[in-house]
Scaffold this active site. Structure first.
Site, short mmCIF file in Angstrom:
data_model
loop_
_atom_site.label_atom_id
_atom_site.label_comp_id
_atom_site.label_asym_id
_atom_site.label_seq_id
_atom_site.Cartn_x
_atom_site.Cartn_y
_atom_site.Cartn_z
N THR A 116 0.64 -1.31 0.08
CA THR A 116 0.05 0.07 -0.04
C THR A 116 0.94 1.24 -0.08
O THR A 116 0.54 2.22 -0.75
CB THR A 116 -0.94 0.10 1.19
OG1 THR A 116 -1.68 -1.00 1.34
CG2 THR A 116 -1.80 1.18 1.32
N GLN B 141 -5.49 -2.33 -2.69
CA GLN B 141 -5.22 -0.93 -2.14
C GLN B 141 -4.49 -0.04 -3.31
O GLN B 141 -3.61 -0.46 -3.62
CB GLN B 141 -4.54 -0.87 -0.83
CG GLN B 141 -5.17 -1.64 0.32
CD GLN B 141 -5.12 -2.97 0.33
OE1 GLN B 141 -4.46 -3.65 -0.69
NE2 GLN B 141 -5.14 -3.92 1.49
N ASP C 258 -8.31 3.05 -0.21
CA ASP C 258 -7.24 3.73 0.24
C ASP C 258 -6.74 4.95 -0.88
O ASP C 258 -5.80 5.13 -0.95
CB ASP C 258 -5.94 2.93 0.32
CG ASP C 258 -6.28 1.83 1.50
OD1 ASP C 258 -7.44 1.73 1.87
OD2 ASP C 258 -5.37 1.06 1.89
N ASP D 84 -11.97 2.47 3.39
CA ASP D 84 -11.03 3.39 3.96
C ASP D 84 -10.17 4.28 3.16
O ASP D 84 -9.08 4.50 3.10
CB ASP D 84 -9.79 2.31 4.62
CG ASP D 84 -10.51 1.05 5.37
OD1 ASP D 84 -11.62 1.38 6.04
OD2 ASP D 84 -9.78 0.25 5.48
N ARG E 151 -19.45 -1.88 -4.26
CA ARG E 151 -18.25 -3.24 -4.16
C ARG E 151 -19.39 -4.32 -4.30
O ARG E 151 -19.74 -4.89 -3.00
CB ARG E 151 -17.86 -3.12 -2.86
CG ARG E 151 -16.65 -1.85 -2.79
CD ARG E 151 -16.17 -1.83 -1.37
NE ARG E 151 -15.18 -3.08 -1.19
CZ ARG E 151 -14.00 -3.14 -1.40
NH1 ARG E 151 -13.47 -1.97 -1.79
NH2 ARG E 151 -13.25 -4.16 -1.05
N TYR F 47 -15.94 1.82 3.74
CA TYR F 47 -15.86 2.73 5.05
C TYR F 47 -15.15 3.77 4.50
O TYR F 47 -14.35 3.93 3.84
CB TYR F 47 -14.93 2.08 6.04
CG TYR F 47 -15.24 0.42 6.23
CD1 TYR F 47 -16.22 0.40 7.31
CD2 TYR F 47 -14.63 -0.28 5.49
CE1 TYR F 47 -16.23 -1.09 7.62
CE2 TYR F 47 -14.97 -1.70 5.86
CZ TYR F 47 -15.90 -2.04 6.72
OH TYR F 47 -16.29 -3.37 7.04
N ARG G 113 -14.01 3.69 10.49
CA ARG G 113 -13.75 2.80 11.57
C ARG G 113 -12.38 3.24 12.04
O ARG G 113 -11.55 3.95 11.03
CB ARG G 113 -13.79 1.32 11.29
CG ARG G 113 -13.00 1.12 9.70
CD ARG G 113 -12.95 -0.24 9.19
NE ARG G 113 -12.33 -0.65 7.96
CZ ARG G 113 -12.18 -1.70 7.53
NH1 ARG G 113 -12.53 -2.85 8.26
NH2 ARG G 113 -11.31 -1.87 6.36
N TRP H 205 -8.43 2.91 12.74
CA TRP H 205 -7.20 2.21 12.27
C TRP H 205 -6.32 2.31 13.33
O TRP H 205 -5.76 3.33 13.86
CB TRP H 205 -6.70 2.80 10.99
CG TRP H 205 -5.68 1.98 10.71
CD1 TRP H 205 -5.06 0.79 10.72
CD2 TRP H 205 -4.34 2.83 9.65
NE1 TRP H 205 -3.88 0.45 9.90
CE2 TRP H 205 -3.67 1.69 9.74
CE3 TRP H 205 -4.28 4.01 9.30
CZ2 TRP H 205 -2.24 2.07 8.82
CZ3 TRP H 205 -3.07 4.20 8.57
CH2 TRP H 205 -2.09 3.18 8.29
#
Length: 365
Positions: free
Chosen positions: A116, A161, A186, A207, A227, A235, A271, A273
């Protein structure tokens, strides 16, 4: 762990860091222009065939803006901004595109997986960066990858990612205005320093705004993408804010929208991390990371889950890789939300008072 919000004084101090030194973008003069071909560039400035070459021409210790005109075209390269006061100005927001294709689970030119943290199209590692009126994208097609047989998936250690922009160590006082930041997972990684995003479009699914930096998003569109292979569409944020840092990601008067095909009530605001660090007794989730994010006066479409926020796993001190950090143990909050996804009361996340919300957006008044 305490879930109390930081004091008003602490919040204002953090917010001031976002605003200080924000560069102006109105100066019509340019120091460099991205230009291919033999005809004369549209401005009186030295022409460069790549953004990396133009950045290399900037002063190593510049104290004023070095303005680069990004003309219409697809500028396909991975770029490191390691000079202070580099300002990118696009000729056309949709047609001036800085692009690269890399994803965590793909093989890089060195024969290793990208991972990533090596995927960003644009790394910023110097202070006082600015960009306006252009697009920064990671061209990896996450949706196509996840829906094909044997494709990369988010639950893999190295999956889809694909970062478009990373504000890395050394970045501070970054400012982006009217910039499209596009990817699928990401997407945006503000991991260091302070940053301000105004009237930007940020797209993604899992994320897609994450990291440890301080960032204010003002009048931005945050667009979730579908998705179809997962029961949860995604998220929006995954902050890893250090506990001694009062401000993480603050969204003020933003619109949370969705692409067609994104299911109703399927996307969480975020959320927490918790990255791992090395300790004398092993490597595990570092308790200093307690994510902070707030959505204030935002409009939410119906893709936002009624819980609002959710949990995220990390490696516990006992080695359990599925130890859960709950949103109640982070610093997640909201105030005066509207739209189909914001009309009810979220089951998780703290509701701010008017004075607390005002303190968090004080940078904008």
């Amino acid at each position: 762990m305490s879930t109390m919000l930081p004091s008003r004084r602490g919040v204002l101090a953090g917010a001031a860091l976002l605003a200080s030194g924000a560069p102006a973008l109105a100066d019509p003069r340019y120091d460099a222009v991205l230009w291919r071909g033999e005809s004369k560039p549209p401005v009186d400035a030295r022409a460069y065939a790549s953004l990396s070459a133009a950045v290399a021409a900037a002063p190593a210790n510049g104290a004023k803006p070095f303005r680069i005109l990004v003309t219409r075209g697809l500028w396909d390269e991975q770029v490191v901004i390691d000079k202070p006061f580099v300002h990118l100005v696009g000729e056309d927001r949709k047609a001036s595109v800085i692009s690269h294709l890399a994803a965590s689970g793909l093989t890089a030119p060195d024969g290793k997986r990208w991972g990533t943290f090596r995927t960003p199209t644009l790394f910023v590692r110097a202070p006082d960066f600015a960009a306006s009126n252009l697009t920064i994208q990671n061209a990896f097609d996450g949706l196509a990858e996840m829906t094909k047989p044997g494709g990369l998936h988010s639950h893999d250690g190295a999956g889809p990612q694909a970062v478009a922009l990373m504000l890395d160590k050394g970045s501070d006082r970054a400012r982006l205005r009217e910039v499209d930041i596009l990817s699928y997972q990401d997407t945006l990684f503000p991991d260091a320093g302070s940053s301000l995003f105004e009237r930007c479009l940020i797209t993604g699914s899992y994320d897609f705004i994450f990291g440890a930096g301080r960032a204010l998003f003002r009048h931005c569109e945050i667009r979730s993408r579908p998705r179809p292979v997962d029961p949860v569409e995604g998220y929006i944020v995954a902050p890893s804010t250090p506990i001694d840092q009062p401000v993480g990601f603050v969204f003020h008067q933003c619109r949370l929208t969705k692409d067609a095909g994104t299911r109703r009530a399927s996307v969480y605001l975020g959320r927490p991390w918790r990255p791992s660090s090395q300790f004398p007794d092993g490597r595990y989730g570092d308790p200093k990371y307690v994510g902070m994010s707030a959505f204030i006066d935002c409009w939410l479409d119906d893709h936002i889950a009624p819980e609002g926020w959710t949990q995220m796993w990390y490696t516990g001190k006992d080695g359990n890789p599925r130890t859960m950090l709950q949103p109640e143990d982070a610093r997640f909050s909201q105030f005066r939300l509207s739209g189909p996804g914001g009309a009810g009361s979220f089951k998780r996340g703290r509701w701010l008072s008017a004075s607390e919300a005002a303190a968090l957006v004080a940078v904008g008044v």
